[in-house]
Write an enzyme that holds these catalytic residues in place. Structure first.
Site, short mmCIF file in Angstrom:
data_model
loop_
_atom_site.label_atom_id
_atom_site.label_comp_id
_atom_site.label_asym_id
_atom_site.label_seq_id
_atom_site.Cartn_x
_atom_site.Cartn_y
_atom_site.Cartn_z
N CYS A 1 0.87 -1.19 0.00
CA CYS A 1 0.00 0.00 0.00
C CYS A 1 0.90 1.23 0.00
CB CYS A 1 -0.96 -0.02 1.18
SG CYS A 1 -0.17 -0.06 2.81
N ASN B 1 2.35 1.47 4.30
CA ASN B 1 2.69 0.19 4.95
C ASN B 1 2.41 0.24 6.46
OD1 ASN B 1 5.63 -1.95 5.40
ND2 ASN B 1 3.55 -2.56 4.97
N CYS C 1 -1.26 0.71 7.37
CA CYS C 1 -2.69 0.41 7.54
C CYS C 1 -3.09 -0.83 6.75
CB CYS C 1 -3.56 1.61 7.12
SG CYS C 1 -3.35 3.07 8.17
N ARG C 2 -3.25 -0.69 5.43
CA ARG C 2 -3.82 -1.78 4.64
C ARG C 2 -2.90 -2.99 4.46
NH1 ARG C 2 -5.13 2.03 -0.27
NH2 ARG C 2 -3.26 2.98 0.64
N SER C 3 -1.68 -2.75 4.00
CA SER C 3 -0.84 -3.93 3.67
C SER C 3 -0.38 -4.74 4.89
CB SER C 3 0.34 -3.54 2.77
OG SER C 3 1.20 -2.62 3.38
N ASP D 1 -7.93 3.77 0.95
CA ASP D 1 -7.02 4.26 1.99
C ASP D 1 -7.84 4.78 3.18
OD1 ASP D 1 -5.16 5.58 3.49
OD2 ASP D 1 -4.29 6.70 1.81
P1 4NP Z 1 -1.74 2.78 4.11
O1 4NP Z 1 -2.37 4.14 4.69
O2 4NP Z 1 -1.22 3.10 2.71
O3 4NP Z 1 -2.90 1.84 4.06
O4 4NP Z 1 -0.64 2.36 5.05
C1 4NP Z 1 -1.64 5.34 4.71
C2 4NP Z 1 -0.73 5.57 5.72
C3 4NP Z 1 -0.03 6.76 5.77
C4 4NP Z 1 -0.24 7.71 4.81
C5 4NP Z 1 -1.16 7.49 3.78
C6 4NP Z 1 -1.85 6.30 3.73
N1 4NP Z 1 0.46 8.95 4.87
O5 4NP Z 1 0.17 9.82 4.04
O6 4NP Z 1 1.32 9.12 5.74
#
Ligand code: 4NP
Length: 161
Positions: free
Chosen positions: A12, A15, A17-19, A129
């Site tokens: 994602c 790294n 939240c989702r992945s 996201d």
């Molecule tokens: P992820 O979520 O891609 O599912 O881990 C996010 C985590 C952090 C950010 C964006 C999405 N960020 O902009 O810091």
């Protein structure tokens, strides 16, 4: 009997939240089936700003309620990942396009797939996201990932074991 392991890298943006949730859910599924020796499962992010951190506290809390402990430490996707892993699984279209653009070879590019393509019960075309949203977004991610991981597991075990 095929001995080669099936290696899966969930990707994602951050790294956190989702992945890492996909990683934990998939590890739970292979353990449930007693096939953990057949799989190598990890996760990584396209944005390295959270490298070394545990998953987002909100994601950890929602996942823990379903019995998943998120202990992954965030890391960036590397060029080496494209040769090490059989499948590089993108959470959304932005991740997919980004992975395709950094894939070093045509073979590597062909390893990049979309997580939503493995959904069996949900109709979504992306795993959205949840980072800037509320609790519903985290629950939605977990619902989608549980569904897609089951679909992915079925597809992998049918074609490889
Ligand atoms: P992820 O979520 O891609 O599912 O881990 C996010 C985590 C952090 C950010 C964006 C999405 N960020 O902009 O810091």
């Amino acid at each position: 009997m095929e001995n080669k392991k099936i290696s899966l890298l969930f990707v994602c943006l951050g790294n956190i939240c989702r992945s890492p949730s996909a990683e934990a859910i998939m590890k739970h599924i292979v353990k449930k089936h007693g096939t953990e020796d057949t799989f190598i499962i990890d996760s990584a992010g396209l944005y390295g700003g959270h490298a070394g951190s545990l998953p987002d506290q909100r994601m950890r809390t929602h996942a823990a309620r379903r019995g998943y402990q998120l202990l992954h430490k965030a890391r960036s996707v590397t060029t080496n990942d494209f040769s090490e892993y059989d499948l590089i699984i993108a959470m959304d279209d932005g991740n997919y396009a980004n992975l395709q653009s950094i894939a070093p070879t045509v073979e590597a590019r062909n390893k990049v797939v979309r997580m939503a393509d493995y959904l069996e019960h949900y109709q979504n075309d992306t795993i959205p996201d949840p980072y800037y949203g509320g609790a519903d977004g985290f629950e939605n991610v977990l619902n989608l990932l549980e569904d897609a991981c089951e679909g992915l597991y079925k597809k992998q075990t049918k074609s490889n074991i």
